[in-house]
Design an enzyme around this catalytic site. Structure first.
Site, PDB file in Angstrom:
ATOM      1  N   LEU A  68      74.492 -56.326  41.950  1.00  0.00           N
ATOM      2  CA  LEU A  68      74.752 -54.892  42.159  1.00  0.00           C
ATOM      3  C   LEU A  68      73.477 -54.129  42.524  1.00  0.00           C
ATOM      4  O   LEU A  68      73.395 -52.915  42.335  1.00  0.00           O
ATOM      5  CB  LEU A  68      75.411 -54.275  40.914  1.00  0.00           C
ATOM      6  CG  LEU A  68      76.780 -54.863  40.534  1.00  0.00           C
ATOM      7  CD1 LEU A  68      77.370 -54.111  39.339  1.00  0.00           C
ATOM      8  CD2 LEU A  68      77.763 -54.816  41.717  1.00  0.00           C
ATOM      9  N   ASP A 117      69.687 -53.060  50.574  1.00  0.00           N
ATOM     10  CA  ASP A 117      69.879 -52.595  49.191  1.00  0.00           C
ATOM     11  C   ASP A 117      69.016 -51.369  48.903  1.00  0.00           C
ATOM     12  O   ASP A 117      69.490 -50.394  48.300  1.00  0.00           O
ATOM     13  CB  ASP A 117      69.536 -53.716  48.192  1.00  0.00           C
ATOM     14  CG  ASP A 117      70.541 -54.852  48.213  1.00  0.00           C
ATOM     15  OD1 ASP A 117      71.480 -54.806  49.034  1.00  0.00           O
ATOM     16  OD2 ASP A 117      70.396 -55.796  47.405  1.00  0.00           O
TER      17      ASP A 117
HETATM   18  N1  LIG Z   1      65.922 -52.480  34.772  1.00  0.00           N
HETATM   19  C1  LIG Z   1      65.105 -53.502  35.061  1.00  0.00           C
HETATM   20  N2  LIG Z   1      64.109 -53.858  34.203  1.00  0.00           N
HETATM   21  C2  LIG Z   1      63.290 -54.876  34.506  1.00  0.00           C
HETATM   22  N3  LIG Z   1      63.371 -55.634  35.618  1.00  0.00           N
HETATM   23  C3  LIG Z   1      64.345 -55.332  36.496  1.00  0.00           C
HETATM   24  C4  LIG Z   1      65.247 -54.271  36.256  1.00  0.00           C
HETATM   25  N4  LIG Z   1      66.109 -54.228  37.288  1.00  0.00           N
HETATM   26  C5  LIG Z   1      65.757 -55.217  38.139  1.00  0.00           C
HETATM   27  N5  LIG Z   1      64.696 -55.888  37.671  1.00  0.00           N
HETATM   28  C6  LIG Z   1      64.018 -57.021  38.350  1.00  0.00           C
HETATM   29  O1  LIG Z   1      64.865 -57.432  39.428  1.00  0.00           O
HETATM   30  C7  LIG Z   1      65.312 -58.789  39.245  1.00  0.00           C
HETATM   31  C8  LIG Z   1      66.769 -58.932  39.674  1.00  0.00           C
HETATM   32  O2  LIG Z   1      66.803 -58.832  41.058  1.00  0.00           O
HETATM   33  P1  LIG Z   1      67.785 -59.682  41.961  1.00  0.00           P
HETATM   34  O3  LIG Z   1      67.542 -59.221  43.335  1.00  0.00           O
HETATM   35  O4  LIG Z   1      67.652 -61.131  41.667  1.00  0.00           O
HETATM   36  O5  LIG Z   1      69.243 -59.227  41.458  1.00  0.00           O
HETATM   37  P2  LIG Z   1      70.065 -57.897  41.830  1.00  0.00           P
HETATM   38  O6  LIG Z   1      69.187 -56.982  42.607  1.00  0.00           O
HETATM   39  O7  LIG Z   1      70.654 -57.380  40.582  1.00  0.00           O
HETATM   40  O8  LIG Z   1      71.227 -58.478  42.736  1.00  0.00           O
HETATM   41  P3  LIG Z   1      71.378 -58.408  44.368  1.00  0.00           P
HETATM   42  O9  LIG Z   1      69.991 -58.508  44.917  1.00  0.00           O
HETATM   43  O10 LIG Z   1      72.207 -59.607  44.694  1.00  0.00           O
HETATM   44  O11 LIG Z   1      72.079 -57.129  44.629  1.00  0.00           O
HETATM   45  C9  LIG Z   1      65.130 -59.050  37.765  1.00  0.00           C
HETATM   46  O12 LIG Z   1      64.939 -60.426  37.545  1.00  0.00           O
HETATM   47  C10 LIG Z   1      63.882 -58.237  37.439  1.00  0.00           C
HETATM   48  O13 LIG Z   1      62.718 -58.942  37.808  1.00  0.00           O
HETATM   49  C1  LIG Z   2      71.787 -61.379  49.815  1.00  0.00           C
HETATM   50  C2  LIG Z   2      71.380 -60.064  50.440  1.00  0.00           C
HETATM   51  O1  LIG Z   2      71.926 -59.999  51.762  1.00  0.00           O
HETATM   52  C3  LIG Z   2      71.965 -58.871  49.694  1.00  0.00           C
HETATM   53  C4  LIG Z   2      71.593 -58.788  48.248  1.00  0.00           C
HETATM   54  O2  LIG Z   2      72.219 -57.642  47.694  1.00  0.00           O
HETATM   55  C5  LIG Z   2      69.875 -60.000  50.503  1.00  0.00           C
HETATM   56  C6  LIG Z   2      69.340 -58.868  51.392  1.00  0.00           C
HETATM   57  O3  LIG Z   2      70.032 -58.397  52.289  1.00  0.00           O
HETATM   58  O4  LIG Z   2      68.184 -58.499  51.173  1.00  0.00           O
HETATM   59 MG   LIG Z   3      68.253 -57.578  44.385  1.00  0.00          MG
END
Ligand SMILES: Nc1ncnc2c1ncn2[C@@H]1O[C@H](COP(=O)(O)OP(=O)(O)OP(=O)(O)O)[C@@H](O)[C@H]1O
Ligand SMILES: C[C@@](O)(CCO)CC(=O)[O-]
Ligand SMILES: [Mg+2]
Length: 392
Positions: free
Chosen positions: A149, A211
């Protein structure tokens, strides 16, 4: 004595179509959701003992607090820090390596080692924007972290917003609607977005920028090759989100898709091109005006079919997961269509909720999904981006 506080909040997002393919130049469609990451910042006077003070970050979602003497940060970042606040640039590989060493000394628990990426992004953004000014940041999120998300983008955007406001590089606007949350001028948002993109690069490796763009600017957008347009959705899009609670890491999943593309370049080029067509079609359907039940149902059926097709192609890319498949099978029993959202590999799944779906079917579907140990929740789609307010 503590100085003025700066608070910013930035939303998470859902991707309706095009994740992963967007990294390879395809179009994608994403929308902000009403779950936020909050960053607050207080600048502190330099300590009287050593004249330098420290930078502290309190990561409330993890219960961990980290602090570094400014003198130590100066050893890592040298004279670059704070010098180019209006010209966001990437973190060098030397700086990344020096930050990794610095973070090794923090002894981050093994089950929270994923935090190192977020901490590196924090340190890079902090020192790039504020130099070695001592300060204390607190970050807290409504979003599940690392679940698709956009928690990493909301983290980078909210921090960049608070840091840039503290540096005086952007001018927050008071809220016009009587609420406490104001925003920024468009050109200030552009600067926040560019810095947040640098943070995303540290966390994701090779982000497309979708994002951070949707977290900064809000709304629903079509994004392609770094450019985006706002989509005016004439009917509300209702989504049920399921968090499978299966941990995953966007950087590794993005790298995995690139590796598959290098093993099978022709086949993957066709998959990416098919996703591009799906995103283009989905974005034009979102904007169609539908003003009676028949038209709304027809529109929703098209959206559902495109989501289903996109999910099939995400499977081709190797980013589905058995927990995701369980959600898909469960919702299909109730004639509802789902797809993973974000990087996949676990994390969250979207289920389109048709306008005419009865509450009892929605409740049954939710109960059955949750019987597998997953968590369901609904969100508002397409709301505001980065917001700002002064105070603690
Ligand atoms: N509130 C927070 N506190 C600390 N670290 C955070 C926080 N939010 C995000 N992070 C950092 O971002 C990483 C998660 O990022 P990742 O891109 O893997 O997942 P996402 O952004 O939730 O999902 P997606 O990129 O698929 O939308 C965590 O491992 C951490 O390092
Ligand atoms: C998987 C991805 O396409 C979306 C992650 O929310 C990575 C990106 O666009 O940076
Ligand atoms: Mg992410």
């Amino acid at each position: 004595m503590e100085e003025e506080g700066f608070r910013a909040r930035a939303p998470g997002k859902i991707i309706l179509a095009g994740e992963h393919a967007v990294v390879h130049g395809s179009a994608a469609v994403a929308a902000a959701i009403d779950l936020y990451t909050h960053s607050s910042l207080h600048l502190l006077p330099a300590s009287e003992e050593d004249g330098a003070g420290a930078v502290e970050v309190d990561l409330r979602d993890t219960g961990l607090v980290f602090s570094w003497p400014c003198t130590r940060l100066r050893e890592v970042f040298g004279d670059r820090a704070g010098a180019a606040v209006n010209a966001p640039g990437p973190c060098s590989s030397d700086e990344l390596a020096a930050m990794a060493k610095l973070l090794e000394q923090e002894h981050i628990p093994d089950d929270k080692i994923w935090l190192a990426a977020g901490l590196s992004a924090f340190l890079y953004l902090y020192t790039s924007i504020l130099g070695y000014t001592p300060g204390k940041a607190v970050v807290k999120s409504d979003l599940p972290l690392g679940a698709g998300l956009g928690s990493s983008a909301a983290f980078s955007v909210s921090l960049s917003g608070a840091l840039l406001a503290a540096a005086g590089a952007v001018r927050p606007q008071a809220a016009g609607d009587g609420t406490e949350w104001g925003s920024f001028h468009k050109e200030d948002l552009e600067l926040v977005n560019q810095w947040a993109f640098q943070g995303e690069k540290i966390i994701h490796g090779k982000p497309s920028g979708i994002d951070n763009a949707v977290s900064t600017f809000g709304s629903m957008i079509k994004f392609k090759k770094g450019e985006f347009t706002n989509l005016k959705s004439s009917n509300p899009v209702k989504m049920l989100i399921t968090d499978t609670k299966v941990g995953r890491n966007t950087k590794a999943l993005v790298a995995g898709v690139s590796e598959r593309a290098s093993r099978h370049p022709d086949a993957m080029a066709s998959v990416i091109s098919a996703v591009n067509s799906i995103s283009e079609e989905l974005s034009s359907i979102v904007e169609l005006a539908a003003d009676d039940e028949v038209a709304i149902t027809a529109k929703e059926e098209k959206l559902a079919e495109l989501m289903e097709m996109n999910q099939g192609l995400l499977q081709c890319m190797g980013v589905s997961h058995c927990a995701i498949e369980t959600v898909l099978r469960t919702t299909l029993k109730y004639n509802l269509v789902s797809k993973l959202t974000g990087a996949g590999g676990g994390g969250c799944v979207l289920t389109l909720i048709p306008t005419l779906l009865s509450n009892s079917v929605l409740e049954k579907t939710t109960a059955e999904i949750e019987s597998h140990g997953f968590r369901c929740f609904q969100v508002e789609v397409g709301g505001r981006g980065l917001q700002f307010c002064r105070g603690g």
